[in-house]
Scaffold this motif. Sequence first.
Motif, PDB file in Angstrom:
ATOM      1  N   LEU A  21      -3.732   6.439  -1.929  1.00  0.00           N
ATOM      2  CA  LEU A  21      -3.298   5.315  -1.259  1.00  0.00           C
ATOM      3  C   LEU A  21      -4.054   4.901  -0.329  1.00  0.00           C
ATOM      4  O   LEU A  21      -3.646   4.026   0.402  1.00  0.00           O
ATOM      5  CB  LEU A  21      -1.775   5.893  -0.715  1.00  0.00           C
ATOM      6  CG  LEU A  21      -0.575   6.275  -1.849  1.00  0.00           C
ATOM      7  CD1 LEU A  21       0.391   6.929  -0.790  1.00  0.00           C
ATOM      8  CD2 LEU A  21      -0.253   5.068  -2.666  1.00  0.00           C
ATOM      9  N   CYS A  24      -4.583   1.110   0.441  1.00  0.00           N
ATOM     10  CA  CYS A  24      -3.319   0.465   0.706  1.00  0.00           C
ATOM     11  C   CYS A  24      -3.154   0.112   2.176  1.00  0.00           C
ATOM     12  O   CYS A  24      -3.061   1.330   2.845  1.00  0.00           O
ATOM     13  CB  CYS A  24      -2.310   0.943  -0.224  1.00  0.00           C
ATOM     14  SG  CYS A  24      -2.726   0.878  -1.814  1.00  0.00           S
ATOM     15  N   ARG A  25      -2.581  -0.855   2.529  1.00  0.00           N
ATOM     16  CA  ARG A  25      -2.020  -1.239   3.854  1.00  0.00           C
ATOM     17  C   ARG A  25      -0.550  -1.036   3.961  1.00  0.00           C
ATOM     18  O   ARG A  25       0.132  -2.005   4.073  1.00  0.00           O
ATOM     19  CB  ARG A  25      -2.600  -2.301   4.387  1.00  0.00           C
ATOM     20  CG  ARG A  25      -4.020  -2.553   4.407  1.00  0.00           C
ATOM     21  CD  ARG A  25      -4.381  -3.993   4.406  1.00  0.00           C
ATOM     22  NE  ARG A  25      -4.275  -4.860   3.471  1.00  0.00           N
ATOM     23  CZ  ARG A  25      -4.945  -5.017   2.545  1.00  0.00           C
ATOM     24  NH1 ARG A  25      -6.073  -4.454   2.347  1.00  0.00           N
ATOM     25  NH2 ARG A  25      -4.650  -5.869   1.453  1.00  0.00           N
ATOM     26  N   LEU A  26      -0.118   0.247   3.670  1.00  0.00           N
ATOM     27  CA  LEU A  26       1.105   0.798   3.744  1.00  0.00           C
ATOM     28  C   LEU A  26       2.066   0.466   4.925  1.00  0.00           C
ATOM     29  O   LEU A  26       1.390   1.157   5.984  1.00  0.00           O
ATOM     30  CB  LEU A  26       1.559   1.995   3.279  1.00  0.00           C
ATOM     31  CG  LEU A  26       1.137   1.993   1.314  1.00  0.00           C
ATOM     32  CD1 LEU A  26       1.154   3.467   1.219  1.00  0.00           C
ATOM     33  CD2 LEU A  26       1.931   1.237   0.497  1.00  0.00           C
ATOM     34  N   SER A  46       3.247  -2.412   0.688  1.00  0.00           N
ATOM     35  CA  SER A  46       2.090  -3.136   0.890  1.00  0.00           C
ATOM     36  C   SER A  46       2.343  -4.460   0.173  1.00  0.00           C
ATOM     37  O   SER A  46       2.113  -4.528  -0.995  1.00  0.00           O
ATOM     38  CB  SER A  46       0.588  -2.758   0.702  1.00  0.00           C
ATOM     39  OG  SER A  46      -0.296  -3.583   0.901  1.00  0.00           O
ATOM     40  N   ASP A  49      -0.837  -5.622  -1.378  1.00  0.00           N
ATOM     41  CA  ASP A  49      -1.576  -4.877  -2.486  1.00  0.00           C
ATOM     42  C   ASP A  49      -0.551  -4.935  -3.690  1.00  0.00           C
ATOM     43  O   ASP A  49      -0.871  -4.040  -4.791  1.00  0.00           O
ATOM     44  CB  ASP A  49      -1.739  -3.474  -2.075  1.00  0.00           C
ATOM     45  CG  ASP A  49      -2.923  -3.316  -0.930  1.00  0.00           C
ATOM     46  OD1 ASP A  49      -3.850  -4.212  -1.342  1.00  0.00           O
ATOM     47  OD2 ASP A  49      -2.757  -2.856   0.176  1.00  0.00           O
ATOM     48  N   LEU A  51       2.516  -3.558  -3.874  1.00  0.00           N
ATOM     49  CA  LEU A  51       2.779  -2.092  -4.208  1.00  0.00           C
ATOM     50  C   LEU A  51       3.964  -1.500  -3.246  1.00  0.00           C
ATOM     51  O   LEU A  51       3.844  -2.034  -1.927  1.00  0.00           O
ATOM     52  CB  LEU A  51       1.700  -1.169  -3.978  1.00  0.00           C
ATOM     53  CG  LEU A  51       1.820   0.553  -4.018  1.00  0.00           C
ATOM     54  CD1 LEU A  51       2.114   0.950  -5.614  1.00  0.00           C
ATOM     55  CD2 LEU A  51       0.711   1.142  -3.413  1.00  0.00           C
ATOM     56  N   TYR A  77      -0.626  -6.764  -7.837  1.00  0.00           N
ATOM     57  CA  TYR A  77      -0.909  -5.159  -8.118  1.00  0.00           C
ATOM     58  C   TYR A  77      -2.055  -5.478  -8.740  1.00  0.00           C
ATOM     59  O   TYR A  77      -2.285  -6.143  -9.682  1.00  0.00           O
ATOM     60  CB  TYR A  77      -0.195  -4.444  -8.179  1.00  0.00           C
ATOM     61  CG  TYR A  77      -0.742  -2.887  -8.763  1.00  0.00           C
ATOM     62  CD1 TYR A  77      -1.009  -2.204  -7.699  1.00  0.00           C
ATOM     63  CD2 TYR A  77      -1.226  -2.619  -9.920  1.00  0.00           C
ATOM     64  CE1 TYR A  77      -1.619  -1.037  -7.707  1.00  0.00           C
ATOM     65  CE2 TYR A  77      -1.636  -1.354 -10.019  1.00  0.00           C
ATOM     66  CZ  TYR A  77      -1.996  -0.684  -8.813  1.00  0.00           C
ATOM     67  OH  TYR A  77      -2.625   0.647  -9.088  1.00  0.00           O
TER      68      TYR A  77
END
Length: 151
Positions: A21, A24-26, A46, A49, A51, A77
């Motif tokens: 992960l 990813c910018r979660l 995100s 992303d 996701l 994605y």
Amino acid sequence: MDALIALLGSSPEAPAAAHTLARCRLKAYTQASLEAGLPTTRYLRSVTDGLQLQLDSGGTVQVVFLYGGGKEGYHRYGGSLGPGLSFDASRADVESVLGVPARNALPGKTLLGSHGGWLRYDYPVHSVHFAFDLTGRLELVTLMTAEARPQ
């Protein structure tokens, strides 16, 4: 997609999960249950992303959503969906790669509106669900633990 399947049942902070992960910018968020008495659901997402991860009450990943772009404002994605699969795939394309699904629905209408149908492939510890838009193109891939899959 195998790396994301491996996230199921693990903490997003576990070393292997954190590595998967990392790009990813979660961002964390919660959603109150629509039914009284049920717990709030926790997510990491995100939008850019494409996701989203759904966590259980212990903080482990139960469901991973991979968006095809446009649905619920998510971008597409960009990772792999596996050999021979992409968000340009049709129902027939997915079935030609993965075979006969465990469960499926043809395009139709529900109380929530029209849908383009879906396919679900069940494995011993997880399931993979493919949802199609009204044009017949793949719009959402959902990975879920066996415990999280609807019966």
